[in-house]
Design a protein around this motif. Structure first.
Motif, PDB file in Angstrom:
ATOM      1  N   LYS A 138       0.848  -1.195   0.000  1.00 27.73           N
ATOM      2  CA  LYS A 138       0.000   0.000   0.000  1.00 27.73           C
ATOM      3  C   LYS A 138       0.890   1.254   0.000  1.00 27.73           C
ATOM      4  N   SER A 139       0.345   2.355  -0.510  1.00 23.63           N
ATOM      5  CA  SER A 139       1.119   3.592  -0.628  1.00 23.63           C
ATOM      6  C   SER A 139       0.777   4.586   0.471  1.00 23.63           C
ATOM      7  N   GLY A 163       2.343   8.592   2.194  1.00 28.43           N
ATOM      8  CA  GLY A 163       3.282   9.701   2.082  1.00 28.43           C
ATOM      9  C   GLY A 163       3.454  10.396   3.411  1.00 28.43           C
ATOM     10  N   LYS A 193      -1.767   7.226   4.521  1.00 32.83           N
ATOM     11  CA  LYS A 193      -2.032   6.544   3.259  1.00 32.83           C
ATOM     12  C   LYS A 193      -2.778   7.450   2.277  1.00 32.83           C
ATOM     13  N   THR A 204      -2.105  12.818  -5.902  1.00 28.99           N
ATOM     14  CA  THR A 204      -0.760  12.246  -5.868  1.00 28.99           C
ATOM     15  C   THR A 204      -0.420  11.847  -4.438  1.00 28.99           C
ATOM     16  N   ILE A 205       0.663  11.114  -4.293  1.00 24.09           N
ATOM     17  CA  ILE A 205       1.131  10.749  -2.961  1.00 24.09           C
ATOM     18  C   ILE A 205       1.622  11.990  -2.212  1.00 24.09           C
ATOM     19  N   GLN A 246      12.100   6.160  -1.096  1.00 25.71           N
ATOM     20  CA  GLN A 246      11.015   5.418  -0.469  1.00 25.71           C
ATOM     21  C   GLN A 246      11.539   4.383   0.524  1.00 25.71           C
ATOM     22  N   TYR A 252      10.219   0.821   2.617  1.00 27.25           N
ATOM     23  CA  TYR A 252       9.202  -0.211   2.799  1.00 27.25           C
ATOM     24  C   TYR A 252       9.098  -0.592   4.272  1.00 27.25           C
ATOM     25  N   PHE A 283       3.410  -1.180   3.995  1.00 26.89           N
ATOM     26  CA  PHE A 283       3.308   0.124   3.341  1.00 26.89           C
ATOM     27  C   PHE A 283       4.646   0.473   2.688  1.00 26.89           C
ATOM     28  N   TYR A 284       4.562   1.021   1.494  1.00 31.94           N
ATOM     29  CA  TYR A 284       5.733   1.594   0.823  1.00 31.94           C
ATOM     30  C   TYR A 284       5.572   3.102   0.966  1.00 31.94           C
ATOM     31  N   GLN A 301       6.520   7.073   0.868  1.00 34.93           N
ATOM     32  CA  GLN A 301       7.249   8.095   0.133  1.00 34.93           C
ATOM     33  C   GLN A 301       7.427   9.321   1.031  1.00 34.93           C
TER      34      GLN A 301
END
Length: 213
Positions: free
Chosen positions: A47-48, A50, A87, A94-95, A122, A124, A130-131, A133
């Motif tokens: 999952k993304s 920031g 998230k 955008t992130i 980034q 992890y 979660f990845y 940024q």
């Protein structure tokens, strides 16, 4: 460091290559390095999220940045110190938008007062998949912080001087999300121990800033 001088110095940051894993691996136990190398495929399905490292002037125009202490809850990041962020959600284009929105929600800094200067490497986070940024940003005036009380236990304001001091790096035994105690490199900032993904991000920020200041 005086914030006006800080602003002049960080103008050079965009021209410096990111250190990525070289910086990150300074703040992880040896087994984490091997684990990360085996997780390339897992990361593709992560999952993304920031987060924002937000720098600003405080007393006597000295440069500070903000961290948050998360509430104690049933979750893998309970009671940990981290950057404001979260998230990506519907409505975030955008992130970077997610990082700015979450920073506003968690610590109350107006979106129009935040300026993102740089996208960092980034990171992890295996326990939560979660990845993340991270972004490097500034607020040119001292923020009036407003705590999001249901998620944030406290706001931690750290001086740039403290981050750049090598004596802030310690070794600490911590219990991981896998209920195993390990010895990890960490930052001690404002009497808080900062380890894991946040420490990895801080390590890259520290290396970048030491290259230009």
């Amino acid at each position: 460091m005086n914030f006006d001088e800080f602003l002049k110095s960080i103008a050079k940051v965009k021209n410096i290559p990111l250190n990525g894993e070289t910086s990150h691996f300074k703040m992880v136990p040896p087994f984490r390095q091997a684990l990360l190398k085996r997780q390339k495929e897992v990361i593709k399905k992560a999952k993304s999220a920031g987060v924002l490292a937000l720098f600003y002037p405080k007393q006597n125009n000295e440069t500070h940045f903000v961290l948050i202490l998360r509430k104690t809850y049933e979750g893998v990041h309970s009671g940990q110190v981290g950057f404001p962020g979260g998230k990506i959600e519907l409505g975030d284009k955008t992130i970077e938008d997610a990082a700015i929105r979450e920073t506003f929600e968690e610590v109350g800094v107006s979106k129009r007062k935040m300026e993102v200067l740089l996208k960092l490497s980034q990171v992890y986070i295996p326990p939560s998949n979660f990845y993340v940024q991270p972004f490097f940003g500034i607020c040119k005036e001292t923020p009036d912080f407003i705590v999001q009380e249901d998620e944030v236990e406290a706001i931690i304001e750290v001086s740039l001087k403290e981050l750049l001091d090598d004596d802030s790096i310690i070794s600490k035994r911590v219990k991981t999300s896998y209920s195993v105690e390990v010895e990890v490199p960490a930052f001690r900032l404002k009497r808080h121990v900062v380890w894991g993904a946040t420490a990895m991000m801080l390590s890259e920020i520290k290396d970048l800033l030491k290259a230009v200041i």
